[in-house]
Scaffold this motif. Structure first.
Motif, PDB file in Angstrom:
ATOM      1  N   VAL A  24       0.840  -1.199   0.000  1.00  0.00           N
ATOM      2  CA  VAL A  24       0.000   0.000   0.000  1.00  0.00           C
ATOM      3  C   VAL A  24       0.876   1.249   0.000  1.00  0.00           C
ATOM      4  N   LEU A  63      -0.907  -5.177  -5.239  1.00  0.00           N
ATOM      5  CA  LEU A  63      -1.931  -4.777  -4.272  1.00  0.00           C
ATOM      6  C   LEU A  63      -3.195  -5.623  -4.417  1.00  0.00           C
ATOM      7  N   LEU A  64      -3.554  -5.922  -5.654  1.00  0.00           N
ATOM      8  CA  LEU A  64      -4.780  -6.680  -5.906  1.00  0.00           C
ATOM      9  C   LEU A  64      -4.683  -8.132  -5.439  1.00  0.00           C
ATOM     10  N   THR A  69      -7.161  -6.340   0.182  1.00  0.00           N
ATOM     11  CA  THR A  69      -7.751  -5.670  -0.981  1.00  0.00           C
ATOM     12  C   THR A  69      -9.048  -6.349  -1.387  1.00  0.00           C
ATOM     13  N   ILE A 161      -7.873   1.496   0.350  1.00  0.00           N
ATOM     14  CA  ILE A 161      -7.541   0.723  -0.846  1.00  0.00           C
ATOM     15  C   ILE A 161      -8.322   1.244  -2.047  1.00  0.00           C
ATOM     16  N   LEU A 165      -6.994   3.102  -5.557  1.00  0.00           N
ATOM     17  CA  LEU A 165      -7.315   2.601  -6.895  1.00  0.00           C
ATOM     18  C   LEU A 165      -7.965   3.682  -7.749  1.00  0.00           C
TER      19      LEU A 165
END
Length: 218
Positions: A24, A63-64, A69, A161, A165
């Protein structure tokens, strides 16, 4: 007594703020770098920004993959907006790639003509190049007009999060818009400026001719 003290310590530790995941932090750092370079629009700065966008999306890929997440997206109503924005970005990138490839091909063709037809009339070839570029500029301006969309609103209830994005989507849109604007150039270029651009393409030919002439004199 020991059990009570352990329980109270455990309660206090849960109340402490959780430290953000390193991934993050990495995404946030890439976003900050892109925002800092948002005002520049030269060819070199655009190249650097595209590299930074690539780094940003590499971090987003990581991150995904995180469970946190997945949970943030499940608990949020903005998933459909994020997916729609991602699909639009894919379409824009594909269009920009196609236009850039066509421009490169047209430029190479004209340079080939300039090298091969020394002293011949190349007006028709130059006009063909300018017409092709004009069509591509219309395509770009049409795409830019379609990009005039309101950015996704982030509610106060959005998780960190989801906010990251959406910020990544916005900065990517902005970078692609800068790239397309740079590729298209001024919306209404004069005839003199268009021929000036062709003159720049002829510079390598002129240098080559001078070098050949000097070699012949030797």
């Amino acid at each position: 007594m020991d059990s009570i003290s352990k329980k109270s310590f455990h309660t206090r530790s849960n109340s402490l703020p959780l430290r953000p995941h390193p991934v993050v932090d990495d995404v946030d750092e890439h976003l900050c770098r892109l925002k800092a370079s948002a005002a520049t629009s030269s060819s070199s700065s655009l190249s650097q920004k595209l590299g930074k966008v690539q780094d940003l999306h590499d971090s987003i890929d990581n991150l995904l993959l995180l469970p946190l997440t997945h949970q943030a997206l499940v608990d949020n109503d903005s998933v459909d907006d994020l997916l729609e924005g991602s699909l639009e970005l894919v379409d824009l990138c594909s269009m920009a790639k196609d236009v850039l490839s066509q421009m490169k091909e047209c430029t190479h063709e004209l340079q080939f003509v300039l090298r091969r037809r020394r002293g011949d009339d190349i007006t028709n070839d130059v006009q063909k190049y300018l017409n092709s570029r004009k069509i591509m500029k219309k395509t770009i301006h049409k795409a830019l007009k379609g990009m005039e969309k309101s950015s996704s609103k982030t509610s106060d209830e959005s998780s960190d999060i989801v906010t990251l994005l959406k910020q990544a989507e916005a900065i990517t849109y902005s970078t692609i818009e800068s790239l397309l604007s740079f590729m298209a150039g001024p919306k209404s270029a004069s005839k003199a400026s268009r021929w000036s651009m062709v003159s720049k393409l002829m510079q390598p030919k002129r240098v080559a001719c001078k070098e050949e002439g000097s070699n012949t004199n030797l």
